[in-house]
Design a protein around this motif. Structure first.
Motif, PDB file in Angstrom:
ATOM      1  N   SER A 298       0.966  -0.939   0.114  1.00 42.63           N
ATOM      2  CA  SER A 298      -0.111   0.137   0.104  1.00 42.63           C
ATOM      3  C   SER A 298       1.136   0.762  -0.023  1.00 42.63           C
ATOM      4  O   SER A 298       0.695   2.121  -0.729  1.00 42.63           O
ATOM      5  CB  SER A 298      -1.143  -0.183   1.329  1.00 42.63           C
TER       6      SER A 298
ATOM      7  N   ARG B 200      -1.828   3.609  -2.518  1.00 39.10           N
ATOM      8  CA  ARG B 200      -2.766   3.906  -2.178  1.00 39.10           C
ATOM      9  C   ARG B 200      -3.573   2.615  -1.156  1.00 39.10           C
ATOM     10  O   ARG B 200      -2.689   1.950  -1.420  1.00 39.10           O
ATOM     11  CB  ARG B 200      -3.575   3.291  -3.679  1.00 39.10           C
ATOM     12  N   PRO B 201      -4.670   2.748  -0.214  1.00 36.20           N
ATOM     13  CA  PRO B 201      -4.993   1.779   0.140  1.00 36.20           C
ATOM     14  C   PRO B 201      -5.179   0.709  -0.224  1.00 36.20           C
ATOM     15  O   PRO B 201      -6.512   1.040  -1.186  1.00 36.20           O
ATOM     16  CB  PRO B 201      -5.706   2.830   1.127  1.00 36.20           C
ATOM     17  N   LEU B 202      -5.071  -0.586  -0.034  1.00 36.78           N
ATOM     18  CA  LEU B 202      -5.517  -1.728  -0.844  1.00 36.78           C
ATOM     19  C   LEU B 202      -6.501  -2.653   0.005  1.00 36.78           C
ATOM     20  O   LEU B 202      -7.235  -3.463  -0.887  1.00 36.78           O
ATOM     21  CB  LEU B 202      -4.348  -2.718  -0.561  1.00 36.78           C
TER      22      LEU B 202
ATOM     23  N   GLY C 291      -7.607  -1.137  -4.580  1.00 41.67           N
ATOM     24  CA  GLY C 291      -6.964  -3.177  -4.694  1.00 41.67           C
ATOM     25  C   GLY C 291      -7.413  -4.301  -5.117  1.00 41.67           C
ATOM     26  O   GLY C 291      -6.718  -4.851  -5.448  1.00 41.67           O
TER      27      GLY C 291
END
Length: 386
Positions: free
Chosen positions: A124, A129-131, A145
């Motif tokens: 991440s 980016r948040p997964l 994600g």
């Protein structure tokens, strides 16, 4: 050999060695020293059990094994899309996506839960980016994600295909073809093509997943399926898919043998008012056959009659027709046995303009293996009556 034994950075180096024909230039491309890239190549060749390059005075020359593997590496790296992805991180995200929990991913991979957490967190951060997010006791991939996981799945498919091609080159056949089969394809064309193909390649494994297009399209896009056979969509809405027509099918109106309409001469287009008096069983909205059925009535200025049962299963439809006065639209190929046994009957043909294209749907990025390409050729030959 296992896919997870490989190092993605080493695979990138091998792709660059093939591109430049030079160890030194490849070393610059992956920011390694020349001794390090020499070791990376040696380690990869040891895992593969084969030589990828011939060392000559004028550079590095790919062997037949490299000619098979390198294009798969290049395609996989394109799907991965970032030099910051390691094989451990790729494996962790795929395991989490498949299992839906860190515990399940741990059981699937044998990796500890803390190591999986760390790999997902590092991924991440590296991708910025948040997964994955935790909600209550469950873990869900974010939209970003899911996009990354799809790319990773397709990368895994490319690398596994390359390794299978190498095994076949050594005489160890482990290649497989996974086919999504929509109802019409299962009647004649697909079984005949499979039988024809297996006469030449008896050791290639073939798996057939049956279902409607709605059930099969996401597995195709994710790489679980290699190809999908059935009615094509016009227009094709998924930009990452491609279609190839095999043949045109003209459905007919079908009922049980002895149905009241079988004794009437309805004419080529049929008496739609008579047809509308009976209950119909049809696929759900959006299916080409359903759209065709709706158009048949609307072109005559009539509202389509109610669809009492929605189903795309030929077996279910057959039993409903035999036991009632239901009507439906089907291909003659789909009910050839039932017509011959006098269980079902054709009430009427449809005008020639009501036809559907049957064909193959694949990912736009799909690179068929040699046996997959041969199977496609068999599909085309059977569809053409050869």
């Amino acid at each position: 050999m296992k896919l997870w034994d490989f190092n993605l950075r080493h695979l990138r180096a091998i792709a660059l060695i093939a591109e430049f024909g030079s160890m030194s230039r490849a070393a610059q491309g992956v920011n390694l020293t020349q001794p390090a890239i020499t070791q990376a190549l040696a380690r990869t060749e040891a895992i593969l059990g084969t030589t990828l390059f011939e060392r000559r005075h004028d550079g590095m020359v790919p062997t037949p094994a490299a000619d098979l593997l390198v294009p798969r590496i290049v395609a996989a790296l394109e799907h991965i899309g970032s030099h910051r992805v390691t094989m451990a991180r790729l494996r962790a995200l795929l395991a989490l996506a498949d299992a839906g929990s860190y515990q399940g991913a741990s059981l699937e991979t044998g990796l500890s839960i803390p190591s999986l957490h760390r790999a997902i967190k590092d991924l991440s951060v590296s991708l910025r980016r948040p997964l994955a997010v935790r909600r209550s006791n469950a873990v869900f991939l974010t939209d970003g994600g899911m996009i990354v996981a799809r790319g990773f799945r397709l990368a895994r498919i490319e690398l596994e295909a390359g390794l299978a091609e190498l095994e076949a080159l050594r005489g160890n056949e482990v290649r497989r073809i996974v086919i999504g089969a929509m109802p019409l394809s299962r009647a004649r064309v697909l079984p005949a093509a499979v039988a024809r193909f297996l006469q030449r390649h008896p050791l290639v494994r073939i798996a057939i997943a049956e279902g409607s297009r709605a059930e099969l399209v996401e597995p195709l896009r994710n790489g679980t399926l290699d190809l999908m056979v059935g009615a094509l969509r016009q227009p094709l809405l998924e930009g990452d898919l491609e279609q190839q027509a095999l043949f045109a099918d003209e459905p007919v109106i079908v009922a049980r043998a002895g149905h009241p309409l079988c004794a009437k001469a309805l004419g080529r287009a049929g008496d739609l008012a008579e047809l509308a008096r009976y209950a119909w069983v049809m696929p759900g909205p959006g299916a080409p056959l359903r759209d065709m059925w709706v158009a048949m009535f609307e072109e005559a200025g009539m509202d389509p009659p109610p669809v009492r049962v929605e189903s795309g299963s030929v077996m279910t439809i057959r039993q409903l027709l035999i036991a009632s006065d239901f009507l439906t639209l089907l291909s003659r190929d789909q009910i050839a046995v039932e017509l011959q046994a006098d269980w079902l009957a054709v009430v009427d043909d449809l005008p020639a303009r009501f036809r559907r294209e049957i064909g193959v749907t694949t990912r736009a990025s799909w690179r068929p293996t040699s046996v997959q390409a041969e199977f496609l050729a068999d599909l085309r030959a059977v569809a053409a009556g050869e």
